[in-house]
Design a protein around this motif. Structure first.
Motif, PDB file in Angstrom:
ATOM      1  N   ARG A   9       0.924  -1.188   0.193  1.00 32.92           N
ATOM      2  CA  ARG A   9      -0.030  -0.016  -0.184  1.00 32.92           C
ATOM      3  C   ARG A   9       1.069   1.209   0.002  1.00 32.92           C
ATOM      4  N   ALA A  10       0.526   2.187  -0.843  1.00 31.30           N
ATOM      5  CA  ALA A  10       1.243   3.464  -1.049  1.00 31.30           C
ATOM      6  C   ALA A  10       0.440   4.745  -0.338  1.00 31.30           C
ATOM      7  N   PHE A  11       1.056   5.517   0.133  1.00 32.09           N
ATOM      8  CA  PHE A  11       0.475   6.715   0.593  1.00 32.09           C
ATOM      9  C   PHE A  11       1.289   8.084   0.542  1.00 32.09           C
ATOM     10  N   LEU A  83      14.620   6.358   3.004  1.00 32.36           N
ATOM     11  CA  LEU A  83      14.839   5.432   4.038  1.00 32.36           C
ATOM     12  C   LEU A  83      14.054   3.963   3.605  1.00 32.36           C
ATOM     13  N   LEU A  84      14.767   2.935   4.011  1.00 31.40           N
ATOM     14  CA  LEU A  84      13.877   1.715   3.980  1.00 31.40           C
ATOM     15  C   LEU A  84      13.787   1.401   5.288  1.00 31.40           C
ATOM     16  N   LYS A  85      12.774   0.765   5.846  1.00 30.26           N
ATOM     17  CA  LYS A  85      12.649   0.391   7.197  1.00 30.26           C
ATOM     18  C   LYS A  85      12.060  -1.171   7.137  1.00 30.26           C
ATOM     19  N   THR A  86      12.602  -2.061   7.802  1.00 32.30           N
ATOM     20  CA  THR A  86      12.282  -3.282   7.576  1.00 32.30           C
ATOM     21  C   THR A  86      11.956  -4.002   9.185  1.00 32.30           C
ATOM     22  N   ALA A  92       8.177  -4.300   5.241  1.00 34.94           N
ATOM     23  CA  ALA A  92       9.278  -3.263   4.557  1.00 34.94           C
ATOM     24  C   ALA A  92       8.652  -2.154   4.358  1.00 34.94           C
ATOM     25  N   THR A  93       9.303  -1.019   4.632  1.00 31.83           N
ATOM     26  CA  THR A  93       8.640   0.265   4.480  1.00 31.83           C
ATOM     27  C   THR A  93       9.544   1.134   3.581  1.00 31.83           C
ATOM     28  N   ARG A  94       9.430   1.777   2.460  1.00 32.48           N
ATOM     29  CA  ARG A  94      10.290   2.522   1.651  1.00 32.48           C
ATOM     30  C   ARG A  94       9.607   4.034   2.095  1.00 32.48           C
ATOM     31  N   ILE A  95      10.417   4.836   2.560  1.00 35.04           N
ATOM     32  CA  ILE A  95       9.866   6.338   2.799  1.00 35.04           C
ATOM     33  C   ILE A  95      10.690   7.431   2.254  1.00 35.04           C
ATOM     34  N   LEU A  96      10.015   8.323   1.529  1.00 32.45           N
ATOM     35  CA  LEU A  96      10.649   9.081   0.775  1.00 32.45           C
ATOM     36  C   LEU A  96      10.066  10.392   1.415  1.00 32.45           C
ATOM     37  N   ILE A  97      11.214  11.430   1.752  1.00 26.68           N
ATOM     38  CA  ILE A  97      10.813  12.582   2.132  1.00 26.68           C
ATOM     39  C   ILE A  97      11.313  13.821   1.461  1.00 26.68           C
ATOM     40  N   GLN A 109       6.968  17.010   1.600  1.00 28.26           N
ATOM     41  CA  GLN A 109       6.162  15.845   0.862  1.00 28.26           C
ATOM     42  C   GLN A 109       6.496  14.345   1.711  1.00 28.26           C
ATOM     43  N   LEU A 110       5.427  13.675   1.917  1.00 31.53           N
ATOM     44  CA  LEU A 110       5.839  12.353   2.693  1.00 31.53           C
ATOM     45  C   LEU A 110       5.229  11.561   1.793  1.00 31.53           C
ATOM     46  N   ASN A 111       5.958  10.203   1.195  1.00 31.25           N
ATOM     47  CA  ASN A 111       5.639   9.068   0.383  1.00 31.25           C
ATOM     48  C   ASN A 111       6.090   7.998   1.132  1.00 31.25           C
ATOM     49  N   TYR A 112       4.880   7.292   1.334  1.00 31.26           N
ATOM     50  CA  TYR A 112       5.533   5.887   2.233  1.00 31.26           C
ATOM     51  C   TYR A 112       4.914   4.775   1.311  1.00 31.26           C
ATOM     52  N   ARG A 113       5.654   3.411   1.294  1.00 34.33           N
ATOM     53  CA  ARG A 113       5.145   2.340   0.531  1.00 34.33           C
ATOM     54  C   ARG A 113       5.427   1.095   1.559  1.00 34.33           C
ATOM     55  N   TYR A 114       4.284   0.646   1.996  1.00 37.22           N
ATOM     56  CA  TYR A 114       4.453  -0.571   2.944  1.00 37.22           C
ATOM     57  C   TYR A 114       4.312  -1.913   2.115  1.00 37.22           C
ATOM     58  N   THR A 115       5.073  -2.749   2.456  1.00 42.19           N
ATOM     59  CA  THR A 115       5.077  -3.736   1.467  1.00 42.19           C
ATOM     60  C   THR A 115       5.216  -5.246   2.462  1.00 42.19           C
ATOM     61  N   SER A 116       4.116  -6.272   2.583  1.00 40.05           N
ATOM     62  CA  SER A 116       3.985  -7.086   3.281  1.00 40.05           C
ATOM     63  C   SER A 116       5.126  -8.291   2.969  1.00 40.05           C
TER      64      SER A 116
END
Length: 155
Positions: A9-11, A83-86, A92-97, A109-116
């Motif tokens: 999911r991306a937000f 950043l990549l948070k695992t 796993a979450t990719r975060i782009l600020i 601007q915040l961009n988050y992609r959560y991957t199961s």
């Protein structure tokens, strides 16, 4: 080898600050976030400069488990942090600020992609709704406003 379809999911969202980029961007650092994010407490931080930088690694205790964060890119000049948070066997979450100059301050601007990464992570994805994201953004906005408000009072 096991190959599975990606479940993610991306937000995206924006926060405005009445402070300039030069004051806002440095706050997105594992050490500096302790100053303004309630409950933020990194366990270990590996950095050569003592601040956010490319290849910085830090850990936190996440409700889902031990989280490892890796800084892919960090450029104060460009106002970009990735950043990549695992959390193992979870997400796993990719975060782009991105922080841009804006009239009377900054635009974040915040961009988050959560991957199961597991059935447990897939279940957690179901809780990542637009309502969750709106509340997440409001918490960031309020925390930042509170921080800068306190800074003005102590200056």
């Amino acid at each position: 080898m096991i190959v599975r379809p990606r479940q993610s999911r991306a937000f995206s969202g924006e926060i405005r600050s009445n402070r300039p980029v030069e004051e806002v961007f440095p706050l997105f650092c594992p050490v500096r976030e302790r100053e303004w994010v309630p409950g933020w407490d990194p366990l270990l931080v590996w950095t050569n400069s003592g601040a956010i930088e490319p290849d910085c690694v830090f850990t936190t205790q996440d409700p889902a488990g031990h989280a490892v964060w890796y800084v892919v890119q960090a450029s104060a000049d460009q106002g970009v942090l990735e950043l990549l948070k695992t959390v193992a066997d979870h997400m796993a979450t990719r975060i782009l600020i991105r922080v841009f100059p804006a009239p009377e301050g900054s635009l974040i601007q915040l961009n988050y992609r959560y991957t199961s990464l597991s059935p447990r992570g897939a279940s957690a994805l179901e809780n990542l709704t637009e309502s969750y994201w709106a509340q997440f953004m409001q918490r960031w906005q309020k925390a930042m406003e509170r921080y800068f408000s306190q800074q003005r009072r102590t200056a």
